[in-house]
Structure formats: C-alpha cells, structure tokens
Design a protein around this motif. Structure first.
Motif, mmCIF file in Angstrom:
data_model
loop_
_atom_site.group_PDB
_atom_site.id
_atom_site.type_symbol
_atom_site.label_atom_id
_atom_site.label_comp_id
_atom_site.label_asym_id
_atom_site.label_seq_id
_atom_site.Cartn_x
_atom_site.Cartn_y
_atom_site.Cartn_z
ATOM 1 N N TYR A 1 0.834 -1.202 0.000
ATOM 2 C CA TYR A 1 0.000 0.000 0.000
ATOM 3 C C TYR A 1 0.871 1.255 0.000
ATOM 4 O O TYR A 1 1.999 1.232 0.495
ATOM 5 C CB TYR A 1 -0.870 0.056 1.273
ATOM 6 N N TYR B 1 0.139 5.304 1.248
ATOM 7 C CA TYR B 1 -0.707 6.306 1.870
ATOM 8 C C TYR B 1 0.058 7.622 1.854
ATOM 9 O O TYR B 1 1.286 7.636 1.762
ATOM 10 C CB TYR B 1 -1.020 5.947 3.324
ATOM 11 N N GLN C 1 0.209 11.715 3.773
ATOM 12 C CA GLN C 1 -0.264 12.599 4.836
ATOM 13 C C GLN C 1 0.260 13.996 4.552
ATOM 14 O O GLN C 1 1.457 14.261 4.723
ATOM 15 C CB GLN C 1 0.216 12.098 6.204
ATOM 16 N N LYS D 1 -4.958 14.357 7.863
ATOM 17 C CA LYS D 1 -5.053 12.936 8.168
ATOM 18 C C LYS D 1 -4.330 12.101 7.113
ATOM 19 O O LYS D 1 -3.985 12.567 6.038
ATOM 20 C CB LYS D 1 -6.513 12.500 8.269
ATOM 21 N N VAL D 2 -4.093 10.855 7.471
ATOM 22 C CA VAL D 2 -3.480 9.912 6.554
ATOM 23 C C VAL D 2 -4.533 9.457 5.541
ATOM 24 O O VAL D 2 -5.650 9.080 5.920
ATOM 25 C CB VAL D 2 -2.934 8.692 7.329
ATOM 26 N N PHE E 1 -5.474 7.048 2.058
ATOM 27 C CA PHE E 1 -5.137 5.899 1.220
ATOM 28 C C PHE E 1 -4.926 6.356 -0.220
ATOM 29 O O PHE E 1 -5.701 7.157 -0.755
ATOM 30 C CB PHE E 1 -6.283 4.897 1.305
ATOM 31 N N SER F 1 -3.622 0.208 -3.329
ATOM 32 C CA SER F 1 -3.205 -1.103 -2.833
ATOM 33 C C SER F 1 -2.802 -1.963 -4.033
ATOM 34 O O SER F 1 -3.316 -1.784 -5.147
ATOM 35 C CB SER F 1 -4.302 -1.770 -2.016
ATOM 36 N N PHE G 1 3.686 7.208 3.037
ATOM 37 C CA PHE G 1 3.934 5.987 3.808
ATOM 38 C C PHE G 1 3.665 4.752 2.954
ATOM 39 O O PHE G 1 2.639 4.665 2.283
ATOM 40 C CB PHE G 1 3.024 5.915 5.035
ATOM 41 N N GLN H 1 -1.617 -4.064 8.989
ATOM 42 C CA GLN H 1 -0.660 -3.519 8.046
ATOM 43 C C GLN H 1 0.519 -2.945 8.828
ATOM 44 O O GLN H 1 0.342 -2.296 9.850
ATOM 45 C CB GLN H 1 -1.299 -2.408 7.210
ATOM 46 N N PHE I 1 3.609 -0.345 8.746
ATOM 47 C CA PHE I 1 3.961 0.888 8.046
ATOM 48 C C PHE I 1 5.469 1.157 8.098
ATOM 49 O O PHE I 1 6.129 0.882 9.108
ATOM 50 C CB PHE I 1 3.238 2.079 8.669
ATOM 51 N N GLY I 2 5.958 1.728 7.018
ATOM 52 C CA GLY I 2 7.324 2.213 7.000
ATOM 53 C C GLY I 2 7.409 3.580 7.666
ATOM 54 O O GLY I 2 6.389 4.165 8.025
ATOM 55 N N PRO I 3 8.618 4.113 7.788
ATOM 56 C CA PRO I 3 8.822 5.388 8.479
ATOM 57 C C PRO I 3 8.422 6.602 7.662
ATOM 58 O O PRO I 3 8.344 7.711 8.185
ATOM 59 C CB PRO I 3 10.327 5.399 8.766
#
Lengths: 115, 114
Positions: free
Chosen positions: B33, B35, B37, B42-43, B45, B48, B91, B103, B105-107
């Motif tokens: 995925y 995403y 921000q 907000k985060v 989508f 996918s 992200f 899920q 998440f990466g940094p």
C-alpha cells in the motif's frame, strides 16, 4: 464506503491523569478497527486492534479501547498518562469483506501531556 | 523484528519533475500500500497492490501516479510531474494476509515540491 470521525483534534491533559480519545465510525458492513500512534517526525505504530471477540482490547503502552457496535465507537483510554505519550493518535477502520484491506483514517487527535 | 523500510527519508524536487519513492516491504508479505499525509492533515489511502496489479485506488491516485514492483523486494511509487500539492509524507505499508491481520507501516518519505 466507510468514514472515521475523531471528535477532538487536541486533548490537553496533565501527567498521571486519565485520558479518553474518541473515535466514531460509519460503515455499511462489518469492520476491523485500529488505533495508531505517530510520534513527532516518525511513522505510524499500531497501538491496538479489534478484529472480533471481546469488545475490550488491550494494546501497548497501557492503552486500551472498547468497541461499541451500537454506538459505532472505538474510544481509546489510558488510566494514567505520561509525558512520553504526547503524540498524534489516529483511529482507522477497514472493511471485513474488502480483500484489499485499505485503511480509512480519522483526522487524528493530538494528545498533549503536561507536567 | 522484520520491518518496512523506505528511501529516501526526505526528497526535495522541483515542480514538474518526476520522483520515485521506494519501499522494501516485509519479505513474505503479498499486499502492498501507499498512503500519504499532507502536513497537519489525516493519513489518506492512495493505492493497494496485490499479485502484480492494483487492487484498489483512491480518487487521489490519478494518471500522474503509478506503482510498480520491479523485482522481488522493492515496491515503488512514481509521480510523473510533481505539483506543489504533492508535498506530503508518503507511507508505504505491507500486509501478510492471511497469517497476519494488520498492516505494517514504514517510516515514511517526506516529499517537498518547490
């Protein structure tokens, strides 16, 4: 389509006080529910999740949340906060029947713990 | 503990330029995925990806965006011609269904378009 509402954009609280961060969701199907925390300049870390079973779920760092289906809520609580809990908290949902499992996030609540 | 990694951590680019954001998902995960921000928001989508194709995308993910899994480990997000409003934290996440139920998440990569 689902949506998530976090009613409070900011919650100031004194250290060692209890806190509740509110989350309400809307969906036409059953959902999974999540709370993520984001510390300044960092990524998203999962605090806890509700998939099924007991409506009270416990997560990391002393947080817990309760799923209330009738009120479509998933409020996050902690009985005694620390300075280190200062962060942004995001509630998120995903639809159970969605193979792609995309997450829909709320607008976030900034928890500010004061000494 | 396995984790999702993203490179670069910060990318600065000029409007109209192409950028590629890179992600290495957790090795046995099959769902990927992106995403984003926007600062203070907000985060959201974006897209996918499963079995080498897009499984779902949001209205944000227009023709300027594309995703690819060029090899067995990387998952990339390309923005063909960046706009100022593309400035955001991006992200990457991966999901190890059905064995796992969340899920990871990466940094994030902070993209700044000037």
């Amino acid at each position: 389509a689902q949506s998530v509402t976090q009613l409070d954009s900011q919650v100031p609280v004194f250290e060692e006080a209890p806190v509740e961060l509110r989350c309400n969701y809307s969906s036409s199907v059953s959902v999974y529910l999540f709370w993520y925390v984001q510390y300044p300049n960092q990524g998203l870390q999962l605090l806890l999740k509700y998939l099924s079973g007991s409506t009270l779920v416990k997560g990391i760092n002393g947080f817990e949340a309760e799923f209330n289906k009738s009120q479509t809520s998933f409020h996050l609580r902690k009985p005694s906060v620390h300075i280190s809990d200062t962060a942004e908290y995001f509630c998120a949902v995903s639809e159970r029947n969605n193979a792609g499992n995309m997450l829909t996030f709320g607008g976030g609540t900034r928890l500010m713990v004061k000494p | 503990e396995p984790e999702v990694t993203q490179t670069p951590s910060h990318q600065v680019t000029q409007m109209g330029q192409e950028v590629i954001l890179r992600c290495v998902p957790i090795s046995n995960h099959l769902y990927f995925y992106w995403y984003r921000q926007i600062l203070g928001q907000k985060v959201e989508f974006l897209v996918s990806f499963y079995n080498n194709e897009i499984s779902e995308k949001s209205e944000i993910f227009d023709d300027q965006f594309s995703v690819e899994r060029p090899d067995g480990s990387n998952f990339t997000l390309k923005i063909r011609s960046t706009k100022l409003e593309d400035s955001a934290m991006y992200f990457c996440a991966s999901w190890g269904a059905p064995q796992e139920d969340e899920q990871y998440f990466g940094p994030g990569t902070r993209l700044t378009v000037t």
